[in-house]
Design an enzyme around this catalytic site. Structure first.
Site, PDB file in Angstrom:
ATOM      1  N   ASP A  13      46.685  44.722  43.991  1.00  0.00           N
ATOM      2  CA  ASP A  13      46.510  43.263  43.873  1.00  0.00           C
ATOM      3  C   ASP A  13      46.458  42.588  45.235  1.00  0.00           C
ATOM      4  O   ASP A  13      46.823  41.423  45.375  1.00  0.00           O
ATOM      5  CB  ASP A  13      47.641  42.642  43.033  1.00  0.00           C
ATOM      6  N   LYS A  16      41.363  43.287  47.012  1.00  0.00           N
ATOM      7  CA  LYS A  16      40.322  44.249  47.369  1.00  0.00           C
ATOM      8  C   LYS A  16      38.958  43.831  46.852  1.00  0.00           C
ATOM      9  O   LYS A  16      37.934  44.117  47.475  1.00  0.00           O
ATOM     10  CB  LYS A  16      40.681  45.632  46.827  1.00  0.00           C
ATOM     11  N   LYS A  18      37.332  40.949  46.581  1.00  0.00           N
ATOM     12  CA  LYS A  18      36.551  40.100  47.478  1.00  0.00           C
ATOM     13  C   LYS A  18      36.088  40.875  48.701  1.00  0.00           C
ATOM     14  O   LYS A  18      34.943  40.771  49.132  1.00  0.00           O
ATOM     15  CB  LYS A  18      37.365  38.896  47.920  1.00  0.00           C
ATOM     16  N   ALA A  39      42.921  48.953  36.823  1.00  0.00           N
ATOM     17  CA  ALA A  39      43.030  48.158  38.048  1.00  0.00           C
ATOM     18  C   ALA A  39      41.863  47.173  38.109  1.00  0.00           C
ATOM     19  O   ALA A  39      40.711  47.584  38.175  1.00  0.00           O
ATOM     20  CB  ALA A  39      43.023  49.059  39.275  1.00  0.00           C
ATOM     21  N   GLY A  40      42.161  45.878  38.047  1.00  0.00           N
ATOM     22  CA  GLY A  40      41.112  44.881  37.998  1.00  0.00           C
ATOM     23  C   GLY A  40      40.748  44.306  39.354  1.00  0.00           C
ATOM     24  O   GLY A  40      41.600  44.149  40.224  1.00  0.00           O
ATOM     25  N   HIS A  41      39.467  44.027  39.534  1.00  0.00           N
ATOM     26  CA  HIS A  41      38.969  43.318  40.714  1.00  0.00           C
ATOM     27  C   HIS A  41      38.277  42.043  40.253  1.00  0.00           C
ATOM     28  O   HIS A  41      37.539  42.050  39.272  1.00  0.00           O
ATOM     29  CB  HIS A  41      37.950  44.168  41.478  1.00  0.00           C
ATOM     30  N   ARG A 143      43.897  71.258  32.235  1.00  0.00           N
ATOM     31  CA  ARG A 143      42.647  71.989  32.006  1.00  0.00           C
ATOM     32  C   ARG A 143      42.202  71.976  30.543  1.00  0.00           C
ATOM     33  O   ARG A 143      41.653  72.945  30.026  1.00  0.00           O
ATOM     34  CB  ARG A 143      42.770  73.440  32.523  1.00  0.00           C
ATOM     35  N   GLN A 223      44.054  49.829  42.906  1.00  0.00           N
ATOM     36  CA  GLN A 223      45.526  49.822  43.008  1.00  0.00           C
ATOM     37  C   GLN A 223      45.961  49.821  44.476  1.00  0.00           C
ATOM     38  O   GLN A 223      45.303  49.209  45.312  1.00  0.00           O
ATOM     39  CB  GLN A 223      46.097  50.998  42.207  1.00  0.00           C
ATOM     40  N   VAL A 298      44.553  40.602  36.709  1.00  0.00           N
ATOM     41  CA  VAL A 298      43.191  40.269  36.292  1.00  0.00           C
ATOM     42  C   VAL A 298      42.909  40.753  34.878  1.00  0.00           C
ATOM     43  O   VAL A 298      42.387  40.016  34.041  1.00  0.00           O
ATOM     44  CB  VAL A 298      42.169  40.889  37.274  1.00  0.00           C
ATOM     45  N   ASN A 299      43.239  42.002  34.593  1.00  0.00           N
ATOM     46  CA  ASN A 299      42.911  42.594  33.299  1.00  0.00           C
ATOM     47  C   ASN A 299      44.070  42.616  32.328  1.00  0.00           C
ATOM     48  O   ASN A 299      43.875  42.585  31.116  1.00  0.00           O
ATOM     49  CB  ASN A 299      42.395  44.023  33.507  1.00  0.00           C
ATOM     50  N   ASP A 332      46.719  31.789  53.252  1.00  0.00           N
ATOM     51  CA  ASP A 332      46.828  30.377  52.888  1.00  0.00           C
ATOM     52  C   ASP A 332      47.959  30.100  51.893  1.00  0.00           C
ATOM     53  O   ASP A 332      48.436  28.963  51.795  1.00  0.00           O
ATOM     54  CB  ASP A 332      45.498  29.867  52.307  1.00  0.00           C
ATOM     55  N   THR A 413      40.567  33.962  54.052  1.00  0.00           N
ATOM     56  CA  THR A 413      41.283  32.688  53.960  1.00  0.00           C
ATOM     57  C   THR A 413      41.050  31.947  52.642  1.00  0.00           C
ATOM     58  O   THR A 413      41.521  30.823  52.482  1.00  0.00           O
ATOM     59  CB  THR A 413      40.887  31.781  55.133  1.00  0.00           C
TER      60      THR A 413
END
Length: 429
Positions: A13, A16, A18, A39-41, A143, A223, A298-299, A332, A413
């Protein structure tokens, strides 16, 4: 040209999405090399928000996007996420998206098992996303996984499913659950095969051909390094390796192809789920960081735990991932705070240490040692040059660089792509 690996230097989080999107403008190929759709972007382009979980961020840029063999793929989620992006105008065809034929698949039985374990009244709660990632990796290592290429061989698929169910039905009997029929899993897979198989390829060959042709390859980590199965806060980790070295193993391209490792680093620290968090703030400041930073998954929609910047942890991940430079994000969020603390070391049982112990018990006992810096009242949001930053903000950034032993290559920023201060272009390093 240096091929670039992007990794999270904390617990994920870090922003990544952006940064990967920003770098993908300069890349020719974008590769996912581990994890699943846990893992959400979030990408924000011209005011439009794109939320990705499994698909590489390069798709939004129209770049060749690759899902490597290190990723566990839920075929039904793949189809759903692809449809959602297409509805937003993103073009997705086999010409721009390839999936490794040897990628393991996540099945419904994996999702169910994941949830059952998390809901169990006994045992350790890890705080998984319940999406079947861990159980799918277990089958890979055991396997017995069904891999994407298996869908192209329907005549041999049933024996592979039966072999898988020998293990899973034994587990289910032990938990008092109804056994699963091989036919139901067969139908689950064959019903989706025609939608995912056109994207299948020998990814290792594709990437090597692109490398030889001089293409710039961006490896998109998910992640964070502190969730690495070997180097993270075990057992409160994910089921894959999240450090930079996995980019090679999880894509099939050799490690000599990697030229620059960019560690995405949040200006404070957050964590989702269970596990140790030495700098966690359960007070007004912690709530301020959560609200201003919009710290919600995000997810998953799960609230993130928040705390001060932990230089001990990031310094350690700089080493375990071989981080060349960092991209510092969300500076910020600290705007307006009178004082800002930074963790510079830990106290463990009366002694000062400069690393995160491997022991679960010791990780729970460490106490942060803070240095206090003066905050700043002016805003850093939207700054596109160092000159636009308050002097104390610059001092904070320089102090972080000194503590972690890695320079700032990019400074983000705001969520907008253009609001980025470039110090070093990783592709030109």
């Amino acid at each position: 040209m240096a091929n670039v690996v992007v990794v999270g230097s904390q617990w994920g989080d870090e922003g990544k999405g952006k940064i990967v999107d920003w770098l993908s403008e300069r890349a020719d190929v974008v590769v996912r090399f581990h994890g699943g759709h846990n893992a959400g972007h979030t990408l924000v382009i011209d005011g439009v928000s794109y939320k990705l979980a499994l698909l590489p961020s390069g798709l939004v840029q129209g770049k060749l996007s690759v899902i490597g063999n290190g990723v566990v793929v839920d075929p039904h989620h793949f189809v759903a996420e692809m449809a959602k992006l297409r509805a937003q105008g993103v073009k997705i065809t086999p010409e721009v998206l390839r999936i490794a034929d040897n990628a393991p698949l996540i099945l419904s039985l994996h999702r169910e098992l994941d949830g059952i374990r998390e809901d169990a009244n006994s045992g350790l709660k890890i705080g998984t996303t319940r999406r079947g990632i861990g159980p799918a990796y277990e089958d890979k290592v055991g396997r017995r996984a069904i891999r994407l290429v298996d869908l192209s061989e329907p005549e041999t698929l049933m024996p592979k499913i039966e072999r898988l169910l020998t293990h899973h039905n034994a587990l289910r009997r032990g938990m008092g659950l109804t056994e699963i029929s091989a036919q139901s899993i067969h139908e689950e897979l064959t019903s989706i095969a025609h939608e995912i198989l056109p994207f299948t390829d020998q990814v290792w060959r594709v990437l090597e051909d692109k490398r030889k042709a001089g293409a710039r390859i961006l490896f998109e980590g998910a992640q964070g390094a502190l969730l690495d199965n070997d180097h993270g806060t075990y057992p409160f980790v994910t089921s894959s390796n999240t450090v930079a070295g996995q980019a090679a193993a999880g894509s099939g391209l050799g490690p000599t192809a990697i030229g620059y490792v960019l560690g995405i680093t949040k200006a404070y620290t957050t964590r989702v789920g269970e596990g140790p968090f030495p700098c966690e703030l359960d007070d007004e400041i912690g709530r301020h960081l959560a609200v201003v930073g919009k710290e919600v998954g995000v997810n998953t929609g799960r609230a993130r735990r928040c705390g001060w910047f932990d230089a001990v942890l990031v310094r350690q991940t700089v080493k375990t991932s071989g981080i060349t430079g960092i991209a510092l994000t969300k500076l910020d969020v600290l705007d307006g705070l009178k004082e800002i603390k930074v963790c510079v070391g830990y106290e463990l049982d009366g002694s000062r240490i400069d690393y995160l112990p491997a022991s679960m018990g010791a990780q729970a006992r460490v106490k942060p040692i803070y240095e206090t810096l003066e905050g700043w009242s002016d805003t850093t949001a939207g700054a596109r040059s160092w000159a636009e930053l308050p002097a104390q903000a610059v001092k904070y950034v320089r102090y972080i660089e000194e503590l972690i032993g890695a320079p700032v290559a990019l400074l983000s920023t705001s969520p907008e792509r253009a609001d980025t201060i470039l110090v070093v272009d990783p592709f030109q390093d």
